[in-house]
Design a protein around this motif. Structure first.
Motif, PDB file in Angstrom:
ATOM      1  N   ALA A  22      -2.621  38.269  57.053  1.00 26.63           N
ATOM      2  CA  ALA A  22      -1.646  37.274  56.577  1.00 26.63           C
ATOM      3  C   ALA A  22      -0.929  37.770  55.323  1.00 26.63           C
ATOM      4  N   LEU A  23      -1.655  38.469  54.453  1.00 26.24           N
ATOM      5  CA  LEU A  23      -1.025  39.011  53.239  1.00 26.24           C
ATOM      6  C   LEU A  23      -0.024  40.105  53.618  1.00 26.24           C
ATOM      7  N   ASN A  24      -0.369  40.895  54.629  1.00 26.65           N
ATOM      8  CA  ASN A  24       0.570  41.922  55.098  1.00 26.65           C
ATOM      9  C   ASN A  24       1.828  41.275  55.683  1.00 26.65           C
ATOM     10  N   LEU A  25       1.658  40.130  56.331  1.00 23.90           N
ATOM     11  CA  LEU A  25       2.844  39.438  56.848  1.00 23.90           C
ATOM     12  C   LEU A  25       3.743  39.012  55.678  1.00 23.90           C
ATOM     13  N   MET A  26       3.135  38.453  54.626  1.00 24.11           N
ATOM     14  CA  MET A  26       3.930  38.043  53.460  1.00 24.11           C
ATOM     15  C   MET A  26       4.635  39.247  52.841  1.00 24.11           C
ATOM     16  N   ALA A  27       3.990  40.428  52.954  1.00 23.97           N
ATOM     17  CA  ALA A  27       4.559  41.653  52.376  1.00 23.97           C
ATOM     18  C   ALA A  27       5.703  42.207  53.221  1.00 23.97           C
ATOM     19  N   THR A  28       6.064  41.508  54.303  1.00 30.41           N
ATOM     20  CA  THR A  28       7.241  41.945  55.051  1.00 30.41           C
ATOM     21  C   THR A  28       8.523  41.447  54.376  1.00 30.41           C
ATOM     22  N   ARG A  74       5.676  32.681  57.547  1.00 25.99           N
ATOM     23  CA  ARG A  74       5.497  33.620  56.435  1.00 25.99           C
ATOM     24  C   ARG A  74       5.867  32.953  55.104  1.00 25.99           C
ATOM     25  N   GLU A  75       6.962  32.199  55.091  1.00 24.16           N
ATOM     26  CA  GLU A  75       7.396  31.572  53.841  1.00 24.16           C
ATOM     27  C   GLU A  75       6.464  30.425  53.447  1.00 24.16           C
ATOM     28  N   GLN A  76       5.989  29.667  54.453  1.00 19.36           N
ATOM     29  CA  GLN A  76       5.027  28.597  54.154  1.00 19.36           C
ATOM     30  C   GLN A  76       3.732  29.196  53.605  1.00 19.36           C
ATOM     31  N   ALA A  77       3.296  30.291  54.207  1.00 17.01           N
ATOM     32  CA  ALA A  77       2.065  30.957  53.762  1.00 17.01           C
ATOM     33  C   ALA A  77       2.233  31.483  52.346  1.00 17.01           C
ATOM     34  N   TYR A  78       3.410  32.052  52.080  1.00 12.85           N
ATOM     35  CA  TYR A  78       3.642  32.627  50.753  1.00 12.85           C
ATOM     36  C   TYR A  78       3.700  31.529  49.683  1.00 12.85           C
ATOM     37  N   THR A  79       4.411  30.449  49.979  1.00 18.30           N
ATOM     38  CA  THR A  79       4.531  29.363  49.002  1.00 18.30           C
ATOM     39  C   THR A  79       3.153  28.794  48.669  1.00 18.30           C
ATOM     40  N   LEU A  80       2.359  28.580  49.719  1.00 22.03           N
ATOM     41  CA  LEU A  80       1.016  28.028  49.533  1.00 22.03           C
ATOM     42  C   LEU A  80       0.148  28.982  48.698  1.00 22.03           C
ATOM     43  N   SER A 132      -1.539  31.683  65.325  1.00 24.09           N
ATOM     44  CA  SER A 132      -2.883  31.182  65.060  1.00 24.09           C
ATOM     45  C   SER A 132      -3.770  32.261  64.445  1.00 24.09           C
ATOM     46  N   VAL A 133      -3.717  33.470  64.995  1.00 29.68           N
ATOM     47  CA  VAL A 133      -4.540  34.568  64.461  1.00 29.68           C
ATOM     48  C   VAL A 133      -4.208  34.788  62.983  1.00 29.68           C
ATOM     49  N   ILE A 134      -2.926  34.764  62.655  1.00 27.94           N
ATOM     50  CA  ILE A 134      -2.505  35.007  61.266  1.00 27.94           C
ATOM     51  C   ILE A 134      -2.885  33.823  60.367  1.00 27.94           C
ATOM     52  N   ALA A 135      -2.682  32.607  60.877  1.00 29.08           N
ATOM     53  CA  ALA A 135      -3.017  31.416  60.081  1.00 29.08           C
ATOM     54  C   ALA A 135      -4.514  31.352  59.810  1.00 29.08           C
ATOM     55  N   ARG A 136      -5.319  31.752  60.804  1.00 27.34           N
ATOM     56  CA  ARG A 136      -6.783  31.746  60.606  1.00 27.34           C
ATOM     57  C   ARG A 136      -7.187  32.802  59.590  1.00 27.34           C
ATOM     58  N   ASP A 137      -6.499  33.914  59.596  1.00 29.17           N
ATOM     59  CA  ASP A 137      -6.783  34.946  58.594  1.00 29.17           C
ATOM     60  C   ASP A 137      -6.483  34.403  57.194  1.00 29.17           C
ATOM     61  N   GLU A 157       7.892  42.271  37.832  1.00 27.69           N
ATOM     62  CA  GLU A 157       8.632  41.011  37.965  1.00 27.69           C
ATOM     63  C   GLU A 157       9.477  40.960  39.234  1.00 27.69           C
ATOM     64  N   GLU A 158      10.091  42.107  39.591  1.00 27.69           N
ATOM     65  CA  GLU A 158      10.978  42.095  40.756  1.00 27.69           C
ATOM     66  C   GLU A 158      10.203  42.129  42.072  1.00 27.69           C
ATOM     67  N   CYS A 159       8.930  42.470  42.033  1.00 31.99           N
ATOM     68  CA  CYS A 159       8.141  42.644  43.260  1.00 31.99           C
ATOM     69  C   CYS A 159       7.441  41.350  43.665  1.00 31.99           C
ATOM     70  N   ARG A 160       6.486  40.925  42.853  1.00 37.19           N
ATOM     71  CA  ARG A 160       5.785  39.650  43.082  1.00 37.19           C
ATOM     72  C   ARG A 160       4.984  39.611  44.372  1.00 37.19           C
ATOM     73  N   LEU A 161       4.636  40.762  44.899  1.00 37.80           N
ATOM     74  CA  LEU A 161       3.817  40.796  46.112  1.00 37.80           C
ATOM     75  C   LEU A 161       2.414  40.262  45.804  1.00 37.80           C
ATOM     76  N   ILE A 162       1.854  39.520  46.717  1.00 34.85           N
ATOM     77  CA  ILE A 162       0.497  39.007  46.522  1.00 34.85           C
ATOM     78  C   ILE A 162      -0.469  39.888  47.305  1.00 34.85           C
ATOM     79  N   PHE A 163      -1.486  40.357  46.612  1.00 31.60           N
ATOM     80  CA  PHE A 163      -2.428  41.290  47.242  1.00 31.60           C
ATOM     81  C   PHE A 163      -3.859  40.951  46.848  1.00 31.60           C
ATOM     82  N   LEU A 164      -4.776  41.500  47.629  1.00 30.71           N
ATOM     83  CA  LEU A 164      -6.197  41.318  47.381  1.00 30.71           C
ATOM     84  C   LEU A 164      -6.671  42.497  46.541  1.00 30.71           C
ATOM     85  N   ALA A 165      -7.071  42.248  45.302  1.00 37.44           N
ATOM     86  CA  ALA A 165      -7.498  43.336  44.421  1.00 37.44           C
ATOM     87  C   ALA A 165      -8.888  43.801  44.820  1.00 37.44           C
ATOM     88  N   PRO A 166      -9.214  45.076  44.553  1.00 40.51           N
ATOM     89  CA  PRO A 166     -10.547  45.578  44.899  1.00 40.51           C
ATOM     90  C   PRO A 166     -11.634  44.833  44.131  1.00 40.51           C
TER      91      PRO A 166
END
Ligand SMILES: [Zn+2]
Length: 203
Positions: A22-28, A74-80, A132-137, A157-166
């Motif tokens: 799902a995070l990769n989808l937002m990164a599109t 993707r936009e709903q997921a990102y906003t949330l 569904s697969v993406i929403a469940r993820d 500031e210009e990027c704002r990508l959301i990622f899972l940190a190690p």
């Protein structure tokens, strides 16, 4: 204001390093804090994104419809997700949209024998099943406290990508190669410009 950068091929390339499907989808969408870069501009890019994400599509799937619905979710997921990362509260409508997508039953992942080992058998997914697969993820990432705590917004500031940190490691930028280096170059240029404006006075 964020500086405008040339949109290079590297910036336009799809990314699969955000930490989950799902995070990769937002990164599109690239450069959300500046001039957005659409990394799913057409059905060909959609096909390659699904292929790299190991989402096997129904052969007669309506790709244009899938693309439209995927971009919408993707936009709903990102906003949330962004609201949670920024601790700004939850919009119930976005939450319900993700839950509604996740309720659709997805086919079981079955195994097949392959070269003395096993692999997942292809599961042909309908549009609703892909969503569904993406929403469940996303539900898994957001609903698991340890994962939710590792979500970060890129420092650029210009990027704002959301990622899972190690685990156990602070990470400022979504990618050192992209945002980290750019930030260093920008800081260097700003320093050089200041030096140029105020040359050291001879004593
Ligand atoms: Zn970034």
């Amino acid at each position: 204001m964020a500086p405008r950068t040339r949109v290079t091929a590297a910036l336009r390339a799809q990314r699969f390093d955000a930490g989950s499907l799902a995070l990769n989808l937002m990164a599109t969408v690239g450069r959300r804090g500046s001039q957005r870069i659409e990394r799913l501009p057409d059905t060909a890019s959609l096909r390659s994104w699904c292929q790299t994400s190991r989402l096997d599509l129904d052969e007669d799937i309506d790709e244009a419809e899938l693309l439209e619905r995927l971009r919408h979710m993707r936009e709903q997921a990102y906003t949330l997700t962004r609201a949670l990362v920024r601790a700004e509260g939850v919009d119930e409508r976005d939450l319900e949209a993700i839950n509604a997508a996740a309720r659709f039953p997805t086919p079981a992942r079955l195994l097949v024998a392959a070269a003395g080992s096993v692999e997942f058998a292809p599961t042909r997914l309908s549009i609703d099943a892909v969503l569904s697969v993406i929403a469940r993820d996303l539900a898994h990432v957001l609903g698991t406290p340890e994962l939710r705590a590792r979500l970060h917004e890129c420092y650029a500031e210009e990027c704002r990508l959301i990622f899972l940190a190690p685990v156990g490691r602070e990470q400022r930028w979504c990618s050192k190669a992209q945002c980290g280096n750019r930030a260093k170059v920008a800081a260097h240029r700003a320093r050089a410009a200041r030096m140029h404006q105020d040359p050291p006075q001879p004593r």
